[in-house]
Motif scaffolding. Sequence first.
Motif, PDB file in Angstrom:
ATOM      1  N   THR A 112      -8.521  -0.781  16.832  1.00 61.03           N
ATOM      2  CA  THR A 112      -9.820  -1.140  16.656  1.00 61.03           C
ATOM      3  C   THR A 112      -9.763  -2.889  15.837  1.00 61.03           C
ATOM      4  O   THR A 112     -10.696  -3.559  15.480  1.00 61.03           O
ATOM      5  CB  THR A 112     -10.629  -0.679  15.581  1.00 61.03           C
ATOM      6  OG1 THR A 112     -10.018  -0.466  14.360  1.00 61.03           O
ATOM      7  CG2 THR A 112     -11.126   0.762  16.107  1.00 61.03           C
ATOM      8  N   THR A 113      -8.684  -3.407  16.335  1.00 60.46           N
ATOM      9  CA  THR A 113      -8.319  -4.728  15.762  1.00 60.46           C
ATOM     10  C   THR A 113      -8.913  -5.898  16.427  1.00 60.46           C
ATOM     11  O   THR A 113      -9.170  -5.891  17.714  1.00 60.46           O
ATOM     12  CB  THR A 113      -6.815  -5.383  15.792  1.00 60.46           C
ATOM     13  OG1 THR A 113      -6.227  -4.183  15.340  1.00 60.46           O
ATOM     14  CG2 THR A 113      -6.464  -6.668  15.359  1.00 60.46           C
ATOM     15  N   LYS A 114     -10.067  -6.781  15.660  1.00 58.35           N
ATOM     16  CA  LYS A 114     -10.585  -7.858  16.562  1.00 58.35           C
ATOM     17  C   LYS A 114      -9.906  -9.223  16.151  1.00 58.35           C
ATOM     18  O   LYS A 114      -9.250  -9.225  15.082  1.00 58.35           O
ATOM     19  CB  LYS A 114     -12.156  -7.914  16.047  1.00 58.35           C
ATOM     20  CG  LYS A 114     -12.631  -6.674  16.445  1.00 58.35           C
ATOM     21  CD  LYS A 114     -13.977  -6.296  15.852  1.00 58.35           C
ATOM     22  CE  LYS A 114     -14.325  -4.925  16.232  1.00 58.35           C
ATOM     23  NZ  LYS A 114     -15.605  -4.542  15.546  1.00 58.35           N
ATOM     24  N   ILE A 115     -10.230 -10.332  16.755  1.00 56.04           N
ATOM     25  CA  ILE A 115      -9.427 -11.536  16.783  1.00 56.04           C
ATOM     26  C   ILE A 115     -10.375 -12.712  16.281  1.00 56.04           C
ATOM     27  O   ILE A 115     -11.401 -12.790  17.143  1.00 56.04           O
ATOM     28  CB  ILE A 115      -8.600 -11.795  18.249  1.00 56.04           C
ATOM     29  CG1 ILE A 115      -7.459 -10.623  18.504  1.00 56.04           C
ATOM     30  CG2 ILE A 115      -7.907 -13.117  18.124  1.00 56.04           C
ATOM     31  CD1 ILE A 115      -6.553 -10.342  17.238  1.00 56.04           C
ATOM     32  N   GLY A 116      -9.822 -13.555  15.676  1.00 55.64           N
ATOM     33  CA  GLY A 116     -10.396 -14.959  15.604  1.00 55.64           C
ATOM     34  C   GLY A 116      -9.406 -15.939  15.321  1.00 55.64           C
ATOM     35  O   GLY A 116      -8.259 -15.797  15.059  1.00 55.64           O
ATOM     36  N   GLN A 117      -9.834 -17.205  15.753  1.00 55.98           N
ATOM     37  CA  GLN A 117      -8.635 -18.384  15.798  1.00 55.98           C
ATOM     38  C   GLN A 117      -9.447 -19.664  15.087  1.00 55.98           C
ATOM     39  O   GLN A 117     -10.651 -20.014  15.202  1.00 55.98           O
ATOM     40  CB  GLN A 117      -8.363 -18.552  17.179  1.00 55.98           C
ATOM     41  CG  GLN A 117      -7.674 -17.439  17.855  1.00 55.98           C
ATOM     42  CD  GLN A 117      -7.387 -17.748  19.331  1.00 55.98           C
ATOM     43  OE1 GLN A 117      -8.464 -18.296  19.952  1.00 55.98           O
ATOM     44  NE2 GLN A 117      -6.200 -17.112  19.942  1.00 55.98           N
ATOM     45  N   VAL A 118      -8.567 -20.277  14.578  1.00 54.03           N
ATOM     46  CA  VAL A 118      -8.743 -21.566  14.226  1.00 54.03           C
ATOM     47  C   VAL A 118      -7.868 -22.649  14.985  1.00 54.03           C
ATOM     48  O   VAL A 118      -6.740 -22.379  15.118  1.00 54.03           O
ATOM     49  CB  VAL A 118      -8.401 -21.835  12.545  1.00 54.03           C
ATOM     50  CG1 VAL A 118      -8.668 -23.645  12.219  1.00 54.03           C
ATOM     51  CG2 VAL A 118      -9.177 -21.172  11.679  1.00 54.03           C
ATOM     52  N   HIS A 119      -8.502 -23.343  15.786  1.00 50.95           N
ATOM     53  CA  HIS A 119      -7.824 -24.507  16.838  1.00 50.95           C
ATOM     54  C   HIS A 119      -7.851 -25.686  16.321  1.00 50.95           C
ATOM     55  O   HIS A 119      -8.626 -26.077  15.906  1.00 50.95           O
ATOM     56  CB  HIS A 119      -8.672 -24.463  18.234  1.00 50.95           C
ATOM     57  CG  HIS A 119      -9.026 -23.095  18.739  1.00 50.95           C
ATOM     58  ND1 HIS A 119      -8.155 -22.563  19.809  1.00 50.95           N
ATOM     59  CD2 HIS A 119     -10.014 -22.041  18.703  1.00 50.95           C
ATOM     60  CE1 HIS A 119      -8.877 -21.317  20.083  1.00 50.95           C
ATOM     61  NE2 HIS A 119      -9.859 -21.084  19.355  1.00 50.95           N
TER      62      HIS A 119
END
Length: 440
Positions: A112-119
């Motif tokens: 159930t892992t979700k992802i977010g990113q700082v570019h």
Amino acid sequence: MSKPIDGFSKLSKSKKIDWIVETYFSNTDDAKEVLKQYWNSNKKLQQLHDEFIENTITNYYLPLGVAPNFLINGKIYTIPMAIEESSVVAAASKAAKFWMDRGGFKTKVISTTKIGQVHFIFKGDFEKLKTFFDLVKPKIIEDTKAITKNMEKRGGGIIDIELRDKTSDIGNYYQLHASFETLDAMGANFINSCLEQFAKTFKDEAQVFHLFSDEEKEIEVVMSILSNYVPDCLVRAEVCCKVEDLNEGSTISGEAFAKKFVQAVNIAEVEPFRAVTHNKGIMNGIDAVVLATGNDFRAIEAGVHAYAARKGKYSSLTHAKVEDGIFTFWIEIPLALGTIGGLTGLHPLVKLALELLHKPSAKELMQIVAVAGLAQNFAALRSLTTTGIQQGHMKMHLMNILNQFEATNEEKKILTEYFRNHTVSHSAVSEAINKLRVKS
């Protein structure tokens, strides 16, 4: 030609409609009547709908149907589906009934892992950046405590943050790649809030990091945003039975049906032109349940299709095999869903849909939605490999065609009976209704 308008969003709903009908429609009264006939007579409910989005002028209805008799992990479900396409609900119901007597659907959540990113852009020495990240990572997490406190109480929160070097793709481009557990919330706002705090702490701490030159201290954050590609938020659904049990008294044997079915899936695994239509049918079922339960079907679509192309070539989301006389058909699919937050606590029909599903957790909803997609695909492939897709679909589409011709109830009754034994097409219906009217 219409002219631009300033301050449209500040106009009242009534004034917005006045401007639209006067600018774009020759018959203003008819246009107003169409818009207003979809308003809800319950003023409180209408205001709720008005406030879901901006510049609301009316409601846009979709039918909400149900597909009963889904046996999932030993529990019976009736699945709500919001969709405008004929035959989808009927096909799902038919597949549910077929598998009811063959053990039903088996499902499990894989992750159930979700992802977010700082570019961000960093012009400097990567080794120094890596040293900085390793030192500042605990503070980045600590600075989000006010945001993550409640989520952590429920067992969720930030799983990890990685520094990723993407300079081989774009010069000086790096990421903070973060993973999250958001439990029963889809978690978009939670993740984005965390990411924006990550970026702030990262930039602030860079200003005082003693190894950085003045240029290296000026980290440029391009954007901080969650990803709708969630390859580690996976659910599996499957059906299986003895090959001979696929017969069900049809004109094709269980063995012949299984062979042809597996061949059809294999084609979708290797042929992108087929795979797109194959997966579209799966999404007929998935989107309908996602929409009915107040989730973001556009995010689901984007993530699912990216997953279908993850190996460099677009391919089928479902798979099938026959081993030791057992037919197995399954799907593994990424689904980031929520049962709290967003519309789930606001839209009355969403609340009803979730109650109809026994008030599922996000994990349970993932499994139900995956089953809807698998059932839809089974029904489509069953038709394609036996009678052909048009026979059932066009009969379901018959009522839409009759409505286009403004058929009366008596005409509908007569022509529905006539087309039980005749092929449905727009031209055939046109000819039949014209002959009927000439007779009359």
